[in-house]
Design an enzyme around this catalytic site. Sequence first.
Site, short mmCIF file in Angstrom:
data_model
loop_
_atom_site.label_atom_id
_atom_site.label_comp_id
_atom_site.label_asym_id
_atom_site.label_seq_id
_atom_site.Cartn_x
_atom_site.Cartn_y
_atom_site.Cartn_z
CB CYS A 1 12.44 12.85 38.59
SG CYS A 1 11.08 11.99 37.84
O1 KQY Z 1 9.32 13.59 36.33
C1 KQY Z 1 10.28 14.26 36.64
N1 KQY Z 1 11.30 14.33 35.82
C2 KQY Z 1 10.32 15.21 37.81
C3 KQY Z 1 9.23 15.22 38.74
C4 KQY Z 1 9.21 16.52 39.47
C5 KQY Z 1 8.14 16.60 40.45
C6 KQY Z 1 8.18 17.84 41.25
N2 KQY Z 1 7.41 17.75 42.44
#
Ligand code: KQY
Length: 366
Positions: A358
């Site tokens: 992420c």
């Molecule tokens: O799973 C993702 N690609 C991003 C997670 C973002 C979380 C924001 N608090």
Amino acid sequence: MSDLVLPSDSPARLGFRMPAEFAPHEACWMLWPQRPDNWRLGAKPAQRAFAEVARVIAQSETVIVGASDEQYENARDQLPPHVRVVELSSNDAWMRDVGPTFVTHPDGRLAVIDWDFNAWGGLKGGLYFPWDKDRRIRRKIAGMLGVPCFSAPMVLEGGAIHVDGEGTLITTEECLLNPNRNPSLDREEQEVLLADYLGIDKVIWLPAGCYQDETDGHVDNLCCFVAPGVVALTWCDDVDDPQHAISRRALEVLEAARDARGRRLTVHKLPQPGPLYLAEEDANGVDRLSSSRPRRAGDRLAGSYVNFYIGNRVVAMPLLDPAFDEIARARLQALFPERRVVGVPAREILLGGGNIHCITQQQPRV
Ligand code: KQY
């Protein structure tokens, strides 16, 4: 897949396609965490974890970290000298979701797809307000690189999709069909847009993402391609854990699916860590502001070993639970025999709601 005619100027009609993450990279983009209402203790522990992720990935490709002006010197000081730091404002630090989705052309051109972004659900369950700085990042990076930027008429975060680079995309119904993303686009209309902008021929819809994932079920925390025709899936043997039914339903869909080339998929299971929960100490370190989702002691964390980054010669994987870290690392190493799988302590990233995949975004080599 619907056979609607593509508009003549769509990136796919022009010959652009989204490559797989396991194709060669030119660079990896990241953002520097700083907001105290998402990261505990003024984001200091998270900054150390992000710096370690950058250090590991920089072993096999250029890493560029965007930091705000007020954090620029601190980021520069904490990151290794060969990691580049550029001034780039953001509302938080999730480059996978707010950064460019890169597409490439066989003639060597690179371009950026600029999806709409609403902080994982806008005012209906989104994670913070405002998100204006995040919204500009894809265009800013396209500008820095001097490449075209195609604006796509659809809310989409990069973590909501995974592609095999050969025409197949995996996503979840929980996220893409959530009314807080694209209420006016049904499944078929979204498939047409994914075909138009990414060159996708086949979408595999998994029902849901990981249990209690605050992104509304991003696929990058549940399941990903490790090679064409091969996926890794978070798995939980405990039938009393809600993750068990979620993973089992995903497995059924994957086992029944054919990819864009007509192949069946081979599914490799990675154990779920934990289950993991937010501790009192973790929650107490986070500032409580009305502009963001509160962090409460006892909240279940959507920890997953699938949330790794595939670099050119290394795979950066999250270390989340000593009981499972080595099992997951060994399984991943078997899946990536030509790369070195390196574990990075990642609980501090998980506390912010995501993990290594992420916070990273690959820029493909053209
Ligand atoms: O799973 C993702 N690609 C991003 C997670 C973002 C979380 C924001 N608090």
